[in-house]
Enzyme design. Structure first.
Site, PDB file in Angstrom:
ATOM      1  N   ARG A  82       0.817  -1.215   0.000  1.00 35.06           N
ATOM      2  CA  ARG A  82       0.000   0.000   0.000  1.00 35.06           C
ATOM      3  C   ARG A  82       0.851   1.265   0.000  1.00 35.06           C
ATOM      4  O   ARG A  82       0.479   2.255  -0.653  1.00 35.06           O
ATOM      5  CB  ARG A  82      -0.955  -0.017   1.199  1.00 35.06           C
ATOM      6  CG  ARG A  82      -2.065   1.019   1.117  1.00 35.06           C
ATOM      7  CD  ARG A  82      -3.135   0.795   2.178  1.00 35.06           C
ATOM      8  NE  ARG A  82      -2.598   0.877   3.525  1.00 35.06           N
ATOM      9  CZ  ARG A  82      -3.324   0.673   4.638  1.00 35.06           C
ATOM     10  NH1 ARG A  82      -4.609   0.349   4.527  1.00 35.06           N
ATOM     11  NH2 ARG A  82      -2.779   0.782   5.835  1.00 35.06           N
ATOM     12  N   LYS A 184      -2.897   6.589   1.664  1.00 37.75           N
ATOM     13  CA  LYS A 184      -2.536   7.159   2.970  1.00 37.75           C
ATOM     14  C   LYS A 184      -1.570   8.308   2.730  1.00 37.75           C
ATOM     15  O   LYS A 184      -0.350   8.115   2.680  1.00 37.75           O
ATOM     16  CB  LYS A 184      -1.925   6.096   3.873  1.00 37.75           C
ATOM     17  CG  LYS A 184      -2.943   5.092   4.385  1.00 37.75           C
ATOM     18  CD  LYS A 184      -2.349   4.141   5.382  1.00 37.75           C
ATOM     19  CE  LYS A 184      -2.281   4.721   6.775  1.00 37.75           C
ATOM     20  NZ  LYS A 184      -3.571   4.805   7.454  1.00 37.75           N
ATOM     21  N   GLU A 220     -16.409   6.166   5.057  1.00 38.05           N
ATOM     22  CA  GLU A 220     -15.522   5.808   6.161  1.00 38.05           C
ATOM     23  C   GLU A 220     -15.526   6.922   7.194  1.00 38.05           C
ATOM     24  O   GLU A 220     -16.299   7.873   7.095  1.00 38.05           O
ATOM     25  CB  GLU A 220     -14.106   5.571   5.634  1.00 38.05           C
ATOM     26  CG  GLU A 220     -13.504   6.779   4.924  1.00 38.05           C
ATOM     27  CD  GLU A 220     -12.148   6.510   4.283  1.00 38.05           C
ATOM     28  OE1 GLU A 220     -11.500   5.516   4.631  1.00 38.05           O
ATOM     29  OE2 GLU A 220     -11.743   7.318   3.427  1.00 38.05           O
TER      30      GLU A 220
END
Length: 340
Positions: A82, A184, A220
């Protein structure tokens, strides 16, 4: 190895300086070998790209002490995958094959006396990040970068442990303006700071963000994915290409299916159907699962049958099973646990 003299049971989710951190630099088109360092301070030019255009990405994972005394991490290969996806999205150089896990092992091993003991409820939080470091004043990617990892012992992410939270449906959008909520990146989290501080000031633990296009679908929160349990016992999580591909959420779906024999699926979930759910939780590395007892939708309360006193029964089974795997009490799927 003797542990540090720390009151592990009283730790909050905050920063405590440890002895070592990892640093690797990218210059002239390649990464150096990287090494452990002791200086916790970073010195950069005032015009560094990370300051001017927020060219930075980060990850989060944990190291634990298992029941039999081993130090382990949980699925670091997915964090490695990721962070490279995030880096590529922000036009940053990806890390060499194997570098991420090698670096995580090095820095955790060097700070092993900061890894909380088994049964303390605490863990060692591992924060890897990459940032553009050379001076950039025109809008373009940096030419030089640093890959760093810091570690710090932490307690529960939310105060009160497993007590169910009260959250609110937010009028703000979670993703950055370019729709990169699925990586992220520092910019994306900075975009949510105003909303989370406002939520806290209004007495709510978190925000429920809806899709920005129709404002009808659950996405989210500022730092976690949602997981729901339907009235007929099915585990469901929101499906969207603008939310973070949570490693914890993916692991919980596997646990639900393969360990608990439950039906589980990732699909679009509308705000309208949330009132018919039996249980709700927020899942992520920091919290694992934090139960939600109540959602405030602009003054209208959605109260889950699981209540405000404890986790719902299925959420509790999911939590106990996943943490049991992480702590070595339950046999893990192949490759999930990496020993330091």
């Amino acid at each position: 190895m003797a542990k540090k003299d720390i009151d592990w049971g009283s730790l909050g989710f905050g920063y405590i300086e440890t002895d070592y951190r990892y640093l690797s630099s990218f210059k002239d088109g390649k990464w150096d070998e990287g090494a452990l360092i002791t200086d916790p301070n970073v010195t950069l030019n005032e015009c560094a790209c990370v300051f001017q255009y927020a060219q930075t990405v980060f990850e989060g994972l944990k190291a634990y002490t298992t029941e039999d005394g081993r130090t382990v991490t949980f699925r670091p290969d997915l964090n490695a995958e990721r962070i490279n996806q995030s880096a590529a999205r922000l036009k940053m150089p990806v890390l060499p094959e194997g570098r991420f896990i090698e670096a995580v092992k090095m820095v955790v091993k060097a700070n092993e006396d900061f890894v909380p003991p088994f049964g303390s409820g605490a863990s060692l939080y591992v924060r890897p990040y990459i940032m553009g470091t050379n001076a950039v004043i025109g809008v373009k990617p940096a030419d030089e970068y640093q890959f760093r990892i810091l570690v710090t012992p932490v307690g529960p992410y939310f105060k009160g442990g497993a007590k169910p939270l009260t959250i609110r449906v937010s009028d703000y959008d979670r993703a950055a303006p370019n729709g990169t909520g699925h990586i992220k990146a520092g910019l994306n989290y900075a975009m949510s700071l105003y909303a989370i501080v406002d939520a806290h000031e209004q007495g709510f633990a978190e925000n429920m963000y809806l899709d920005s296009a129709t404002r009808t679908k659950v996405e989210e929160t500022g730092g976690a994915n949602f997981i729901f349990v339907t009235r007929d016992g099915k585990v469901v999580t929101p499906k969207s290409n603008t939310i973070l591909p949570s490693i914890t959420r993916r692991s919980l779906i596997h646990v639900a299916k393969e360990y608990l024999g439950l039906e589980a699926e990732e699909r679009e979930i509308t705000l309208e159907e949330v009132k018919d759910m039996a249980e709700c939780g927020l899942c992520g590395t920091a919290a694992v699962i934090s139960p939600v007892g109540k959602i405030n939708d602009h003054g209208k309360e959605i109260c889950f049958p699981s209540g405000m006193d404890e986790m719902g029964p299925i959420t509790k089974k999911l939590y106990d099973t996943l943490t049991g795997i992480q702590m070595g009490k339950i046999k893990a799927p192949e490759g999930w646990i990496v020993e330091i």
